[in-house]
Design a protein around this motif. Structure first.
Motif, mmCIF file in Angstrom:
data_model
loop_
_atom_site.group_PDB
_atom_site.id
_atom_site.type_symbol
_atom_site.label_atom_id
_atom_site.label_comp_id
_atom_site.label_asym_id
_atom_site.label_seq_id
_atom_site.Cartn_x
_atom_site.Cartn_y
_atom_site.Cartn_z
ATOM 1 N N MET A 145 38.517 34.530 45.176
ATOM 2 C CA MET A 145 39.934 34.868 45.370
ATOM 3 C C MET A 145 40.521 34.216 46.624
ATOM 4 O O MET A 145 41.620 33.649 46.576
ATOM 5 C CB MET A 145 40.089 36.392 45.423
ATOM 6 C CG MET A 145 41.502 36.857 45.185
ATOM 7 S SD MET A 145 42.186 36.280 43.619
ATOM 8 C CE MET A 145 41.398 37.419 42.472
ATOM 9 N N SER A 146 39.810 34.291 47.730
ATOM 10 C CA SER A 146 40.353 33.689 48.962
ATOM 11 C C SER A 146 40.550 32.190 48.769
ATOM 12 O O SER A 146 41.554 31.616 49.200
ATOM 13 C CB SER A 146 39.419 33.925 50.144
ATOM 14 O OG SER A 146 39.290 35.286 50.394
ATOM 15 N N GLU A 147 39.578 31.557 48.146
ATOM 16 C CA GLU A 147 39.631 30.098 47.994
ATOM 17 C C GLU A 147 40.773 29.675 47.067
ATOM 18 O O GLU A 147 41.460 28.694 47.335
ATOM 19 C CB GLU A 147 38.296 29.577 47.442
ATOM 20 C CG GLU A 147 37.123 29.771 48.389
ATOM 21 C CD GLU A 147 37.299 29.039 49.714
ATOM 22 O OE1 GLU A 147 37.906 27.954 49.723
ATOM 23 O OE2 GLU A 147 36.843 29.572 50.744
ATOM 24 N N LEU A 149 43.507 31.255 46.538
ATOM 25 C CA LEU A 149 44.789 31.501 47.210
ATOM 26 C C LEU A 149 45.148 30.338 48.138
ATOM 27 O O LEU A 149 46.318 29.988 48.297
ATOM 28 C CB LEU A 149 44.730 32.819 47.988
ATOM 29 C CG LEU A 149 44.729 34.084 47.117
ATOM 30 C CD1 LEU A 149 44.356 35.318 47.931
ATOM 31 C CD2 LEU A 149 46.074 34.292 46.438
ATOM 32 N N MET A 150 44.147 29.740 48.753
ATOM 33 C CA MET A 150 44.421 28.580 49.624
ATOM 34 C C MET A 150 44.557 27.298 48.806
ATOM 35 O O MET A 150 45.397 26.446 49.103
ATOM 36 C CB MET A 150 43.305 28.428 50.657
ATOM 37 C CG MET A 150 43.305 29.540 51.691
ATOM 38 S SD MET A 150 42.140 29.281 53.026
ATOM 39 C CE MET A 150 40.618 29.822 52.264
ATOM 40 N N ILE A 154 46.109 23.350 48.567
ATOM 41 C CA ILE A 154 45.235 22.238 48.967
ATOM 42 C C ILE A 154 44.770 21.442 47.741
ATOM 43 O O ILE A 154 44.697 20.221 47.768
ATOM 44 C CB ILE A 154 43.993 22.770 49.733
ATOM 45 C CG1 ILE A 154 44.426 23.677 50.891
ATOM 46 C CG2 ILE A 154 43.109 21.632 50.214
ATOM 47 C CD1 ILE A 154 45.080 23.000 52.060
#
Lengths: 330, 223
Positions: A145-147, A149-150, A154
């Motif tokens: 999830m964190s990845e 979102l970024m 990117i």
């Protein structure tokens, strides 16, 4: 206009539709693990809810891992809590590119289809809603999830490719759920609530709409659930085309009702933990009355929990909620 | 020169420009990011303390404020935290040799039984960006692990996270065990199903509804 939506819009009363299956699982003396793994037990839990609570409809288990498991994700299956995804299945263009869109015989999907089929065939007293995860929330479980979102900023091409695969699977899955005979599907897309309205539109709504367009018709209603929306991405939810929208407790329902078109059913949003699980009979009654007062006059409003009721909610609190709705309608 | 570099670095962190290769934010594409500017700043004589206090902490404070006002969302916050992390890598040796002092030590973990980490990670990055040393114990952290970390860092503040209603109740025995060996240790809790009432019931000293609230609470401890 679907039959289900018509029934709500034409009703003179406020209708109650809490999202719950755990009280059924617990009443049967079964564990969550058993219910999410066995379609027959799952169906019995839905049946219990349909028979013991005066609600407008009932739902299948809101399990946000069954689709990720079908893709090959590792699942943690605790005995008394909803399952969760562990680890990361894909992490770059190559792994996303080689990810196969699973067929509907993978993991626990057949058991979920069985539960929906049994419920649709045997529960005649009220509509049964299927459930599935939303595309962005599914992609987040496969990618971390964190990845994700970024990486919408990117590596947007990688994220989009993954979202396309998730959506292809979800369209197939929702078609199969529809074929079981249920009244509709609740698409749970909580992770999209972490995005701005523009990003929600781009990385969730566009894909949710593909599912809506594939399955929604007069006999099958899509309810889009996003309990992460605090009011910032309601436009994106409306743009999905889902005929009903379900909101979490972090949002102001009066504001939502002013924002949503009158022909879209708006459902929400008593706190499933603070009100239902931790509340007393008195506080449940008070919170229910308050929400009904705030939303009075909106014919497209359905009162509900802001999310799936967690395990071990006191059954009495649910009864007080339903009795309060009933008595306020008189 | 140093002021210009600190301003540039602060902007990189505020807007999430990690390094030269990162395409985000679009208006800074092709420009050096927090990684390169920190390196340049240190080489040109800017002190690590100035970098930490005048660029990183002030930038992350703005990020937290914008997040609490719904002006930015979790992705932008994560990218800012990542940019801060890219800068912080260059400062690690100075923290290690004691030439830069941080506000304190913050021990952080998701309570036992719970495997969720996004809220914990986000808060950990914000706390680090606020000038604290963060010891992240990970997810599914048992009581003994929290207690051992407090024994090794007796002046630390402890943060406990939970996402599930079935695991939030596990916070109470963790707090009791910490207070049993170190009554003065402050504990803050956070997580989606929690409330300030629940935090008070289980004996927590603080509750963070969102990362910024948690940072404000921590800063009061050092004021």
């Amino acid at each position: 206009m679907s039959n289900f939506i018509n029934q709500i819009l034409q009703s003179e009363k406020t209708l109650a539709f809490p999202i719950m299956t755990h009280p059924g699982i617990e009443a049967l003396g079964k564990t969550v693990r058993e219910a999410v793994s066995d379609g027959e037990i799952h169906y019995q839990a839905i049946k219990y809810i349909s028979e013991h609570f005066d609600t407008i409809a009932c739902t299948s288990i809101m399990d946000l891992t069954v689709e990720a498991e079908a893709f090959g994700a590792i699942i943690n299956l605790p005995e008394h809590e909803v399952p969760s995804v562990t680890g990361r299945l894909v992490n770059d263009l190559k792994s996303v590119g080689s990810l196969e869109v699973p067929t509907l015989d993978k993991g626990r999907i057949p058991q979920y289809l069985l539960a929906n089929k049994l419920a649709a065939e045997n529960i005649r007293s009220k509509p049964v809603f299927s459930g599935c995860i939303g595309p962005f929330s599914l992609a987040g479980r496969l990618y971390d999830m964190s990845e994700i979102l970024m990486d919408i900023y990117i590596e947007p091409d990688v994220v989009n490719q993954l979202l396309e695969k998730c959506t292809e699977f979800l369209v197939n899955y929702c078609r199969a759920l529809k074929a079981t005979g249920t009244t509709g599907v609740i698409i749970a897309e909580p992770a999209a609530g972490l995005l701005s309205d523009d990003d929600c539109m781009m990385y969730s709504t566009v894909f949710v709409k593909q599912i809506v367009d594939a399955v929604q018709d007069d006999n099958f209603t899509v309810i889009l659930h996003n309990c992460g929306n605090t009011g910032h991405c309601t436009n994106a939810m409306i743009a999905s085309g889902a005929r009903a929208l379900h909101f979490g407790n972090a949002i102001n329902m009066e504001d939502v009702l002013k924002q949503c078109p009158e022909n879209v059913v708006v459902i929400g949003n008593l706190n499933p933990v603070g009100v239902f699980k931790q509340g007393t009979e008195s506080s449940v009654r008070k919170a229910t009355q308050k929400l009904m007062t705030e939303t009075a006059g909106y014919k497209n409003f359905v009162i509900s929990s802001g999310c799936d009721l967690p395990p071990f909610v006191p059954e009495e609190n649910i009864r007080v909620f339903l009795e309060t709705v009933k008595s306020n309608n008189v | 020169m140093s002021s210009e570099l600190l301003t540039k670095l602060s902007e990189c962190v505020e807007f999430g420009k990690i390094n030269l290769a990162s395409p985000y934010p679009p208006q800074m594409k092709g420009l050096p990011g927090a990684d390169e500017i920190t390196k340049e700043a240190l080489e040109s004589g800017v002190t690590p303390g100035e970098i930490l206090n005048d660029a990183l902490i002030s930038a992350m404070n703005k990020v937290g404020q914008k997040f609490s006002e719904n002006k930015i969302f979790v992705p932008q916050m994560l990218l800012s935290a990542k940019a801060m992390g890219a800068s912080m890598i260059h400062l690690k040796p100075f923290f290690a040799n004691g030439s830069v002092q941080r506000k304190g030590v913050f021990i952080l973990g998701t309570v036992f039984g719970d495997l969720h980490d996004i809220g914990k990670n986000l808060f950990g990055m914000m706390v680090e960006g606020a000038g604290w040393e963060v010891i992240d114990l990970g997810i599914d952290v048992k009581i003994e692990k929290f207690v051992e970390a407090v024994k090794q860092n007796p002046t630390a503040v402890v943060g406990i996270s939970a996402l599930l209603t079935t695991t939030m109740v596990n916070m109470k025995p963790v707090i009791e065990a910490i207070k049993a060996i170190s009554p003065d240790t402050k504990v803050i809790v956070g997580g989606a199903p929690l409330s300030s009432d629940f935090a008070a019931q289980i004996g927590a000293d603080g509750y963070g509804k969102n990362p910024q609230e948690g940072i404000v609470w921590l800063d009061k401890l050092t004021a």
